[in-house]
Design a protein around this motif. Structure first.
Motif, short mmCIF file in Angstrom:
data_model
loop_
_atom_site.label_atom_id
_atom_site.label_comp_id
_atom_site.label_asym_id
_atom_site.label_seq_id
_atom_site.Cartn_x
_atom_site.Cartn_y
_atom_site.Cartn_z
N ASN A 72 12.63 -1.75 11.99
CA ASN A 72 11.22 -2.11 12.19
C ASN A 72 11.08 -3.12 13.32
O ASN A 72 11.77 -4.14 13.33
CB ASN A 72 10.64 -2.73 10.92
CG ASN A 72 10.48 -1.73 9.80
OD1 ASN A 72 9.91 -0.67 9.99
ND2 ASN A 72 11.02 -2.05 8.63
N TYR A 100 2.26 2.15 13.64
CA TYR A 100 1.15 1.68 12.81
C TYR A 100 0.38 0.58 13.53
O TYR A 100 0.96 -0.21 14.27
CB TYR A 100 1.68 1.10 11.49
CG TYR A 100 2.42 2.07 10.62
CD1 TYR A 100 1.74 2.91 9.74
CD2 TYR A 100 3.81 2.15 10.65
CE1 TYR A 100 2.42 3.79 8.91
CE2 TYR A 100 4.50 3.02 9.83
CZ TYR A 100 3.80 3.85 8.97
OH TYR A 100 4.48 4.72 8.16
N ALA A 103 -0.71 -3.81 11.11
CA ALA A 103 0.31 -4.06 10.09
C ALA A 103 0.26 -5.54 9.69
O ALA A 103 -0.14 -6.40 10.47
CB ALA A 103 1.69 -3.71 10.62
N VAL A 134 7.41 -6.26 5.50
CA VAL A 134 6.16 -5.55 5.74
C VAL A 134 5.36 -5.52 4.45
O VAL A 134 5.75 -4.88 3.48
CB VAL A 134 6.41 -4.11 6.26
CG1 VAL A 134 5.10 -3.38 6.48
CG2 VAL A 134 7.25 -4.15 7.54
N THR A 137 1.64 -1.54 6.10
CA THR A 137 1.92 -0.90 7.37
C THR A 137 0.66 -0.77 8.22
O THR A 137 0.75 -0.62 9.43
CB THR A 137 2.53 0.51 7.17
OG1 THR A 137 1.65 1.28 6.36
CG2 THR A 137 3.91 0.43 6.55
N LEU A 173 3.33 -1.95 14.38
CA LEU A 173 4.63 -1.78 13.75
C LEU A 173 5.24 -0.46 14.21
O LEU A 173 4.63 0.60 14.04
CB LEU A 173 4.50 -1.80 12.23
CG LEU A 173 5.78 -1.55 11.43
CD1 LEU A 173 6.78 -2.70 11.64
CD2 LEU A 173 5.47 -1.38 9.95
N ARG A 175 8.41 1.90 13.47
CA ARG A 175 9.40 2.09 12.40
C ARG A 175 10.22 3.35 12.67
O ARG A 175 9.67 4.45 12.74
CB ARG A 175 8.71 2.19 11.05
CG ARG A 175 9.67 2.54 9.91
CD ARG A 175 8.99 2.49 8.57
NE ARG A 175 8.88 1.08 8.18
CZ ARG A 175 8.21 0.67 7.10
NH1 ARG A 175 7.58 1.53 6.34
NH2 ARG A 175 8.19 -0.62 6.80
#
Length: 194
Positions: A72, A100, A103, A134, A137, A173, A175
């Motif tokens: 992340n 995202y 977040a 997190v 998200t 974010l 990931r």
């Protein structure tokens, strides 16, 4: 013959406009047959201005991304900064990459960004965290599957994005999740200009 001009007329209203361009010493010259107009795309120009940056994370062979684990990266930019960003992700096996917006994250390890212009000492107006906790998200903006194969004999795959213009004071974010079932090398690279 090269014509040099002084820029004191910047605030003067005029009916006649002559295209000028700065040279390497920031002296203005009239564009013409002896001083052709130089054009480059915006990304290239931001690189020369010292406004282009990158950050990355590599899980190398000696410390692979575990099966089912995620890498992340959370990034946010200062007020007034609207970065143009692209990313690349790579994993030695099947993986998924998500982007995202909004977040909610805490903690993590500060991740350094680097200027793409190694001559000009500039810093990005961003804060980057590696593997923060997190809480939310946020809203999913983009998701991709990286087809790399399954098991220990997988071949690996790569995904990349089109350019995104990100909002200031917003946490994004990125990931990358290893869904292969086996530990694999992985890489996530963000590149932007401000």
């Amino acid at each position: 013959m090269v014509l040099s001009v002084k820029r004191e007329s910047d605030n003067t209203k005029s009916r006649f406009v002559t295209l000028t361009q700065a040279d390497e010493n920031n002296d203005q010259h009239v564009t013409g047959s002896e001083r052709a107009l130089v054009t480059v795309d915006v990304n290239h120009q931001r690189l020369h201005e010292g406004r282009a940056f990158y950050a990355y994370v590599l899980y190398p062979h000696a410390a692979k991304l575990a099966a089912g684990a995620s890498l992340n990266i959370a990034i946010a930019f200062a007020s007034g900064i609207k970065p143009h960003l692209v990313y690349d992700a790579n994993c030695g096996g099947d993986a998924e990459i998500y982007l995202y917006e909004n977040a909610v994250v805490t903690g993590g390890t500060t991740l350094s960004s680097y200027s793409r212009n190694r001559i000009i000492a500039t810093t990005s107006a961003s804060v980057i965290l590696l593997n923060p906790t997190v809480t939310s998200t946020g809203s999913l903006l983009e998701a991709e599957f990286i087809a790399g194969g399954t098991g220990k004999k997988s071949g690996g795959g790569i995904a990349g994005s089109t350019e995104q213009v990100l909002a200031p004071l917003t946490t994004y974010l990125f990931r990358l999740t290893n869904v292969n079932g086996t530990d694999h090398m992985a890489y996530l690279h963000l590149e932007w200009y401000e």
